[in-house]
Design a protein around this motif. Structure first.
Motif, PDB file in Angstrom:
ATOM      1  N   UNK A 193     -11.949 -30.156 -10.519  1.00 19.65           N
ATOM      2  CA  UNK A 193     -12.280 -29.938 -11.935  1.00 19.65           C
ATOM      3  C   UNK A 193     -13.751 -30.206 -12.225  1.00 19.65           C
ATOM      4  N   UNK A 194     -14.483 -30.705 -11.234  1.00 18.66           N
ATOM      5  CA  UNK A 194     -15.904 -30.990 -11.406  1.00 18.66           C
ATOM      6  C   UNK A 194     -16.660 -29.715 -11.723  1.00 18.66           C
ATOM      7  N   UNK A 195     -17.404 -29.725 -12.831  1.00 17.95           N
ATOM      8  CA  UNK A 195     -18.135 -28.539 -13.286  1.00 17.95           C
ATOM      9  C   UNK A 195     -18.898 -28.889 -14.557  1.00 17.95           C
ATOM     10  N   UNK A 196     -19.735 -27.961 -14.966  1.00 13.95           N
ATOM     11  CA  UNK A 196     -20.294 -28.019 -16.311  1.00 13.95           C
ATOM     12  C   UNK A 196     -19.310 -27.293 -17.220  1.00 13.95           C
ATOM     13  N   UNK A 197     -18.932 -27.945 -18.304  1.00 13.28           N
ATOM     14  CA  UNK A 197     -17.974 -27.370 -19.233  1.00 13.28           C
ATOM     15  C   UNK A 197     -18.700 -26.879 -20.489  1.00 13.28           C
ATOM     16  N   UNK A 198     -18.369 -25.659 -20.884  1.00 10.25           N
ATOM     17  CA  UNK A 198     -18.998 -25.027 -22.034  1.00 10.25           C
ATOM     18  C   UNK A 198     -17.936 -24.670 -23.071  1.00 10.25           C
ATOM     19  N   UNK A 199     -18.275 -24.832 -24.340  1.00 11.48           N
ATOM     20  CA  UNK A 199     -17.410 -24.253 -25.356  1.00 11.48           C
ATOM     21  C   UNK A 199     -18.046 -22.948 -25.827  1.00 11.48           C
ATOM     22  N   UNK A 200     -17.210 -22.066 -26.324  1.00 16.98           N
ATOM     23  CA  UNK A 200     -17.664 -20.753 -26.741  1.00 16.98           C
ATOM     24  C   UNK A 200     -16.836 -20.285 -27.930  1.00 16.98           C
ATOM     25  N   UNK A 201     -17.433 -19.401 -28.705  1.00 16.16           N
ATOM     26  CA  UNK A 201     -16.772 -18.895 -29.898  1.00 16.16           C
ATOM     27  C   UNK A 201     -16.906 -17.384 -29.975  1.00 16.16           C
ATOM     28  N   UNK A 202     -15.831 -16.773 -30.422  1.00 13.87           N
ATOM     29  CA  UNK A 202     -15.841 -15.331 -30.651  1.00 13.87           C
ATOM     30  C   UNK A 202     -15.493 -15.065 -32.115  1.00 13.87           C
ATOM     31  N   UNK A 203     -16.283 -14.247 -32.778  1.00 12.66           N
ATOM     32  CA  UNK A 203     -15.959 -13.874 -34.151  1.00 12.66           C
ATOM     33  C   UNK A 203     -15.055 -12.650 -34.190  1.00 12.66           C
ATOM     34  N   UNK A 204     -14.898 -11.994 -33.075  1.00 12.26           N
ATOM     35  CA  UNK A 204     -14.002 -10.841 -32.984  1.00 12.26           C
ATOM     36  C   UNK A 204     -12.622 -11.311 -32.536  1.00 12.26           C
ATOM     37  N   UNK A 256     -23.931 -22.418 -34.026  1.00  8.06           N
ATOM     38  CA  UNK A 256     -24.414 -23.401 -33.069  1.00  8.06           C
ATOM     39  C   UNK A 256     -23.242 -24.251 -32.605  1.00  8.06           C
ATOM     40  N   UNK A 257     -23.126 -24.409 -31.297  1.00  2.00           N
ATOM     41  CA  UNK A 257     -22.042 -25.192 -30.710  1.00  2.00           C
ATOM     42  C   UNK A 257     -22.651 -26.340 -29.910  1.00  2.00           C
ATOM     43  N   UNK A 258     -22.153 -27.540 -30.143  1.00  2.00           N
ATOM     44  CA  UNK A 258     -22.698 -28.722 -29.478  1.00  2.00           C
ATOM     45  C   UNK A 258     -21.564 -29.493 -28.814  1.00  2.00           C
ATOM     46  N   UNK A 259     -21.570 -29.523 -27.474  1.00  2.00           N
ATOM     47  CA  UNK A 259     -20.532 -30.220 -26.718  1.00  2.00           C
ATOM     48  C   UNK A 259     -20.923 -31.684 -26.492  1.00  2.00           C
ATOM     49  N   UNK A 319     -22.333 -19.653 -27.369  1.00  2.00           N
ATOM     50  CA  UNK A 319     -22.105 -20.649 -26.331  1.00  2.00           C
ATOM     51  C   UNK A 319     -22.834 -21.949 -26.631  1.00  2.00           C
ATOM     52  N   UNK A 320     -22.218 -23.054 -26.220  1.00  2.00           N
ATOM     53  CA  UNK A 320     -22.900 -24.334 -26.267  1.00  2.00           C
ATOM     54  C   UNK A 320     -23.759 -24.528 -25.029  1.00  2.00           C
ATOM     55  N   UNK A 321     -24.396 -25.689 -24.968  1.00  2.00           N
ATOM     56  CA  UNK A 321     -25.339 -25.958 -23.876  1.00  2.00           C
ATOM     57  C   UNK A 321     -24.652 -26.522 -22.640  1.00  2.00           C
ATOM     58  N   UNK A 322     -23.398 -26.959 -22.787  1.00  2.00           N
ATOM     59  CA  UNK A 322     -22.638 -27.464 -21.655  1.00  2.00           C
ATOM     60  C   UNK A 322     -22.677 -28.969 -21.529  1.00  2.00           C
ATOM     61  N   UNK A 323     -21.626 -29.522 -20.925  1.00  2.00           N
ATOM     62  CA  UNK A 323     -21.552 -30.953 -20.653  1.00  2.00           C
ATOM     63  C   UNK A 323     -20.951 -31.138 -19.265  1.00  2.00           C
ATOM     64  N   UNK A 324     -21.542 -32.041 -18.487  1.00  2.00           N
ATOM     65  CA  UNK A 324     -21.137 -32.225 -17.093  1.00  2.00           C
ATOM     66  C   UNK A 324     -19.888 -33.098 -16.991  1.00  2.00           C
TER      67      UNK A 324
END
Length: 126
Positions: free
Chosen positions: A89-100, A3-6, A116-121
């Protein structure tokens, strides 16, 4: 399950700064590679920055010299320090993780990340 929380998004004027945070939870953390992505209205999601488990960083050309990605293992948190922000740079920003493990040429590829996280504006006004 990862779980990823931005957090940390907001509105700033051009030239300003913001720091995004992404707290990671779950059995598969730490991940082999983590990244920040963004999606502006009407555009495809794009890679902004990535960092692997040994701290090697990758940046999109559009943010080099302005953004810095970092990783605090003790806090299980990923950061994106954004300086000299521009309206584009205006956008929704998401964090993401790869285990590979991702080779260097693929670390900004959306398709390579599973979690993927839910994103932050982030909104930058001129």
């Amino acid at each position: 399950q990862v779980q990823l929380v931005e957090s940390g998004g907001g509105s700033v004027q051009a030239g300003g700064s913001l720091r995004l945070s992404c707290a990671a939870y779950g059995d598969t953390y730490p991940s082999s590679c983590m990244g920040w992505f963004r999606q502006a209205p009407g555009k495809e999601r794009e890679g902004v920055a990535a960092i692997d488990i040994i701290g090697t960083t990758t940046y999109a050309d559009s943010v080099k010299g302005r953004f810095t990605i970092s990783h605090d293992n003790a806090k299980n948190t990923l950061y994106l320090q954004m300086n000299s922000l521009r309206p584009e740079d205006t956008a929704i920003y998401y964090c993401a993780a790869s285990t590979a493990w991702l080779i260097s040429g693929t670390r900004l590829s959306v398709q390579r990340y599973k979690h993927w996280g839910q994103g932050t504006q982030v909104t930058v006004s001129s």
